[in-house]
Write a protein that holds these residues in place. Structure first.
Motif, PDB file in Angstrom:
ATOM      1  N   VAL A  80     -96.687 -71.953 -39.488  1.00  0.00           N
ATOM      2  CA  VAL A  80     -97.876 -72.618 -38.957  1.00  0.00           C
ATOM      3  C   VAL A  80     -98.304 -71.921 -37.672  1.00  0.00           C
ATOM      4  O   VAL A  80     -97.466 -71.615 -36.812  1.00  0.00           O
ATOM      5  CB  VAL A  80     -97.610 -74.119 -38.678  1.00  0.00           C
ATOM      6  CG1 VAL A  80     -98.841 -74.780 -38.045  1.00  0.00           C
ATOM      7  CG2 VAL A  80     -97.224 -74.836 -39.968  1.00  0.00           C
ATOM      8  N   GLU A  81     -99.595 -71.653 -37.535  1.00  0.00           N
ATOM      9  CA  GLU A  81    -100.142 -71.061 -36.323  1.00  0.00           C
ATOM     10  C   GLU A  81    -101.330 -71.871 -35.837  1.00  0.00           C
ATOM     11  O   GLU A  81    -102.024 -72.523 -36.640  1.00  0.00           O
ATOM     12  CB  GLU A  81    -100.578 -69.610 -36.556  1.00  0.00           C
ATOM     13  CG  GLU A  81     -99.456 -68.592 -36.408  1.00  0.00           C
ATOM     14  CD  GLU A  81     -98.910 -68.532 -34.990  1.00  0.00           C
ATOM     15  OE1 GLU A  81     -99.610 -68.973 -34.048  1.00  0.00           O
ATOM     16  OE2 GLU A  81     -97.770 -68.065 -34.827  1.00  0.00           O
ATOM     17  N   PHE A 104    -108.290 -77.406 -40.448  1.00  0.00           N
ATOM     18  CA  PHE A 104    -106.981 -77.185 -41.045  1.00  0.00           C
ATOM     19  C   PHE A 104    -107.166 -76.199 -42.206  1.00  0.00           C
ATOM     20  O   PHE A 104    -107.815 -76.519 -43.201  1.00  0.00           O
ATOM     21  CB  PHE A 104    -106.387 -78.496 -41.556  1.00  0.00           C
ATOM     22  CG  PHE A 104    -106.168 -79.521 -40.472  1.00  0.00           C
ATOM     23  CD1 PHE A 104    -104.911 -79.720 -39.925  1.00  0.00           C
ATOM     24  CD2 PHE A 104    -107.223 -80.297 -39.995  1.00  0.00           C
ATOM     25  CE1 PHE A 104    -104.700 -80.661 -38.926  1.00  0.00           C
ATOM     26  CE2 PHE A 104    -107.028 -81.247 -38.997  1.00  0.00           C
ATOM     27  CZ  PHE A 104    -105.755 -81.427 -38.462  1.00  0.00           C
ATOM     28  N   VAL A 105    -106.607 -75.005 -42.051  1.00  0.00           N
ATOM     29  CA  VAL A 105    -106.772 -73.933 -43.031  1.00  0.00           C
ATOM     30  C   VAL A 105    -105.416 -73.695 -43.709  1.00  0.00           C
ATOM     31  O   VAL A 105    -104.403 -73.520 -43.025  1.00  0.00           O
ATOM     32  CB  VAL A 105    -107.254 -72.637 -42.349  1.00  0.00           C
ATOM     33  CG1 VAL A 105    -107.503 -71.539 -43.389  1.00  0.00           C
ATOM     34  CG2 VAL A 105    -108.518 -72.908 -41.525  1.00  0.00           C
ATOM     35  N   VAL A 107    -110.250 -73.896 -46.168  1.00  0.00           N
ATOM     36  CA  VAL A 107    -110.371 -75.007 -45.218  1.00  0.00           C
ATOM     37  C   VAL A 107    -110.150 -76.308 -45.979  1.00  0.00           C
ATOM     38  O   VAL A 107    -110.932 -76.681 -46.850  1.00  0.00           O
ATOM     39  CB  VAL A 107    -111.746 -75.006 -44.533  1.00  0.00           C
ATOM     40  CG1 VAL A 107    -111.881 -76.226 -43.621  1.00  0.00           C
ATOM     41  CG2 VAL A 107    -111.950 -73.731 -43.735  1.00  0.00           C
ATOM     42  N   ARG A 108    -109.088 -77.005 -45.637  1.00  0.00           N
ATOM     43  CA  ARG A 108    -108.724 -78.214 -46.364  1.00  0.00           C
ATOM     44  C   ARG A 108    -109.264 -79.485 -45.696  1.00  0.00           C
ATOM     45  O   ARG A 108    -109.532 -80.473 -46.375  1.00  0.00           O
ATOM     46  CB  ARG A 108    -107.202 -78.285 -46.485  1.00  0.00           C
ATOM     47  CG  ARG A 108    -106.607 -77.122 -47.269  1.00  0.00           C
ATOM     48  CD  ARG A 108    -106.791 -77.315 -48.751  1.00  0.00           C
ATOM     49  NE  ARG A 108    -105.907 -78.371 -49.222  1.00  0.00           N
ATOM     50  CZ  ARG A 108    -104.638 -78.172 -49.599  1.00  0.00           C
ATOM     51  NH1 ARG A 108    -104.112 -76.946 -49.586  1.00  0.00           N
ATOM     52  NH2 ARG A 108    -103.897 -79.179 -50.013  1.00  0.00           N
ATOM     53  N   ARG A 109    -109.374 -79.469 -44.389  1.00  0.00           N
ATOM     54  CA  ARG A 109    -109.907 -80.621 -43.666  1.00  0.00           C
ATOM     55  C   ARG A 109    -110.583 -80.132 -42.390  1.00  0.00           C
ATOM     56  O   ARG A 109    -110.197 -79.109 -41.821  1.00  0.00           O
ATOM     57  CB  ARG A 109    -108.804 -81.602 -43.259  1.00  0.00           C
ATOM     58  CG  ARG A 109    -108.276 -82.501 -44.342  1.00  0.00           C
ATOM     59  CD  ARG A 109    -107.265 -83.475 -43.753  1.00  0.00           C
ATOM     60  NE  ARG A 109    -106.767 -84.425 -44.738  1.00  0.00           N
ATOM     61  CZ  ARG A 109    -105.852 -85.360 -44.473  1.00  0.00           C
ATOM     62  NH1 ARG A 109    -105.343 -85.465 -43.253  1.00  0.00           N
ATOM     63  NH2 ARG A 109    -105.455 -86.185 -45.415  1.00  0.00           N
ATOM     64  N   ILE A 110    -111.580 -80.914 -41.951  1.00  0.00           N
ATOM     65  CA  ILE A 110    -112.184 -80.697 -40.630  1.00  0.00           C
ATOM     66  C   ILE A 110    -112.268 -82.057 -39.946  1.00  0.00           C
ATOM     67  O   ILE A 110    -112.860 -82.996 -40.478  1.00  0.00           O
ATOM     68  CB  ILE A 110    -113.584 -80.065 -40.733  1.00  0.00           C
ATOM     69  CG1 ILE A 110    -113.518 -78.723 -41.474  1.00  0.00           C
ATOM     70  CG2 ILE A 110    -114.175 -79.879 -39.334  1.00  0.00           C
ATOM     71  CD1 ILE A 110    -114.881 -78.073 -41.688  1.00  0.00           C
ATOM     72  N   HIS A 111    -111.665 -82.158 -38.771  1.00  0.00           N
ATOM     73  CA  HIS A 111    -111.621 -83.421 -38.024  1.00  0.00           C
ATOM     74  C   HIS A 111    -112.584 -83.340 -36.853  1.00  0.00           C
ATOM     75  O   HIS A 111    -112.492 -82.435 -36.017  1.00  0.00           O
ATOM     76  CB  HIS A 111    -110.199 -83.684 -37.506  1.00  0.00           C
ATOM     77  CG  HIS A 111    -110.027 -85.038 -36.888  1.00  0.00           C
ATOM     78  ND1 HIS A 111    -110.355 -85.292 -35.575  1.00  0.00           N
ATOM     79  CD2 HIS A 111    -109.572 -86.211 -37.397  1.00  0.00           C
ATOM     80  CE1 HIS A 111    -110.088 -86.561 -35.299  1.00  0.00           C
ATOM     81  NE2 HIS A 111    -109.621 -87.139 -36.387  1.00  0.00           N
ATOM     82  N   SER A 125     -97.334 -80.621 -42.229  1.00  0.00           N
ATOM     83  CA  SER A 125     -96.073 -80.423 -42.965  1.00  0.00           C
ATOM     84  C   SER A 125     -96.337 -80.225 -44.457  1.00  0.00           C
ATOM     85  O   SER A 125     -95.703 -79.388 -45.107  1.00  0.00           O
ATOM     86  CB  SER A 125     -95.128 -81.599 -42.747  1.00  0.00           C
ATOM     87  OG  SER A 125     -94.717 -81.671 -41.391  1.00  0.00           O
ATOM     88  N   THR A 126     -97.288 -80.992 -45.005  1.00  0.00           N
ATOM     89  CA  THR A 126     -97.643 -80.835 -46.417  1.00  0.00           C
ATOM     90  C   THR A 126     -98.188 -79.445 -46.689  1.00  0.00           C
ATOM     91  O   THR A 126     -97.782 -78.769 -47.662  1.00  0.00           O
ATOM     92  CB  THR A 126     -98.687 -81.899 -46.828  1.00  0.00           C
ATOM     93  OG1 THR A 126     -98.122 -83.189 -46.681  1.00  0.00           O
ATOM     94  CG2 THR A 126     -99.133 -81.700 -48.265  1.00  0.00           C
ATOM     95  N   LEU A 127     -99.108 -78.967 -45.835  1.00  0.00           N
ATOM     96  CA  LEU A 127     -99.659 -77.626 -46.013  1.00  0.00           C
ATOM     97  C   LEU A 127     -98.586 -76.544 -45.863  1.00  0.00           C
ATOM     98  O   LEU A 127     -98.562 -75.571 -46.618  1.00  0.00           O
ATOM     99  CB  LEU A 127    -100.777 -77.386 -44.997  1.00  0.00           C
ATOM    100  CG  LEU A 127    -102.053 -78.232 -45.118  1.00  0.00           C
ATOM    101  CD1 LEU A 127    -103.047 -77.871 -44.030  1.00  0.00           C
ATOM    102  CD2 LEU A 127    -102.677 -78.085 -46.490  1.00  0.00           C
TER     103      LEU A 127
END
Length: 413
Positions: A310-311, A373-374, A380-384, A408-410
């Motif tokens: 994760v980065e 979240f990439v 791109v899986r989510r944008i908050h 953690s899932t990603l």
């Protein structure tokens, strides 16, 4: 530079005597000398913003200012002399208080250089005043959840008020789709509610009257902004899903950029550092208090909790007239929060239209911060949108849990 008790000049000795209220010899021998002050900012002819602060002599070595907003404590260690005044430099924001000191009083100015106009607000302080507001007996109670509209004629300005009342004292915040109003503190008096916050960037005052279980009043931000607001009790009120407000434009299936880091090296998501990694991209600015709340969380998570693979990377849009000014802003931020992931200078303005040009994949930038979240494949899986910080309590805890679970899932995919 901070003042140091062991190298007392006549002016510094004067400060120890009059700021802390003890003698020079006591200042040199006392372990910690505290004095309580009530500061005020004069937002306009009729509106004062009160806030408490302490001046602390820490272990013979340095004076530190500690500003209180409810349970929040803000340390201001950068204190220095300028001509005949003392300057309190806020640790992250490009702002300061400049004041002349007399026995148990200060008179001066709060200066916010992050603003392009109306940068200055008159400041005064008095030692030994414990109450922020003069209160009288009040029968009203504002504890609970409220459906709020700022500028009531515009129903888009919806918010949620969360207040806790203990006696006459009230704490709480407002939640919106773009963030929260952080740690508010105040009181009820008669049929009225007063709330305020000052943290070196925000200078907010909220006043309202309660009638028939509805609040109505005004909101002042510094000396530059005012609007009306109304509120009604509503335990079931909600805001739009923060993951539904920002998305990729049609034709974009990836998010990419190329911006310089604080050493002028160009950085892109295509760099080897990010290959086959989950990437959290934070769009932010050092001038933005909600961004600072999120940065505090992200840095702690990155340094102590993040899984392998994760980065993180921050894209900073700074209110700055030069690249060197922007990097200086980010250097203060990196030192404050021990940030170990790259921070890139994405722009020298916080103008959202300019952000759209710099990041054309996004439908818009609705809020600072915005977090992407990439996954490991670059999707791109989510944008908050926005951030609910520690002042929001349950909402903040919910975000932290969701964040950790999704990352953690990603990482496990």
């Amino acid at each position: 530079m901070p003042f140091h008790a062991k190298i007392l000049s006549p002016f510094i000795a004067f400060l120890f005597v009059f700021l802390i209220g003890i003698s020079k010899s006591e200042a040199q021998s006392s372990e910690t000398a505290n004095s309580q002050w009530l500061g005020t900012l004069q937002l306009n002819d009729s509106v004062l913003l009160p806030f408490h602060f302490q001046i602390i002599n820490q272990n013979h070595s340095a004076l530190v200012i500690v500003i209180s907003n409810g349970t929040e404590k803000i340390n201001v260690p950068q204190i220095y002399a300028s001509h005949d005044s003392v300057v309190f430099e806020f640790p992250v924001f490009d702002s300061r208080i400049i004041a002349k000191v007399n026995t148990k009083t200060m008179i001066g100015t709060f200066v916010n250089d992050a603003r392009t106009s109306k940068k200055q607000i008159p400041f005064a302080a008095q030692q030994g005043v414990n109450k922020k507001y003069k209160t009288t007996h009040s029968k009203i109670n504002v504890s609970g959840t409220w459906e709020v509209y700022f500028d009531p004629s515009n129903e888009k300005e919806k918010a949620i008020g969360k207040f806790i009342q203990n006696g006459n004292k009230v704490t709480g915040t407002f939640l919106t789709e773009t963030g929260d109003y952080r740690f508010l503190e105040g009181a009820v008096r008669g049929d009225s509610l007063l709330l305020s916050v000052f943290d070196g960037a925000h200078a907010f005052v909220f006043a309202a009257k309660l009638e028939n279980e509805k609040l109505s009043g005004g909101f002042w931000s510094g000396s530059h902004y005012y609007t009306n607001w109304v509120a009604a009790r509503n335990d079931t009120v909600s805001l739009a899903d923060a993951y539904s407000l920002t998305y990729l434009n049609p034709g974009y299936d990836r998010f990419d950029f190329i911006f310089p880091d604080t050493d002028s090296n160009l950085v892109s998501l295509r760099d080897p550092r990010f290959a086959n990694k989950v990437i959290v991209v934070q769009i932010m600015g050092s001038w933005c208090p909600n961004c600072l709340d999120e940065t505090d969380f992200l840095s702690g998570y990155y340094n102590h909790q993040k899984p392998e693979g994760v980065e993180f990377v921050a894209l900073a849009f700074e209110k700055a007239d030069s690249f060197s000014k922007a990097t200086a802003n980010l250097a203060r931020l990196q030192a404050r929060f021990d940030i170990k992931y790259p921070m890139l200078v994405a722009g020298l303005t916080n103008n959202k239209a300019a952000v759209s040009l710099a990041l054309p994949a996004l439908n818009h930038l609705m809020s600072y911060p915005t977090t992407l979240f990439v996954d490991k494949k670059g999707v791109v899986r989510r944008i908050h949108t926005g951030f609910s910080g520690p002042a929001t309590g349950v909402e903040y805890d919910k975000f932290k849990s969701e964040f950790a679970r999704f990352v953690s899932t990603l990482a496990g995919e």
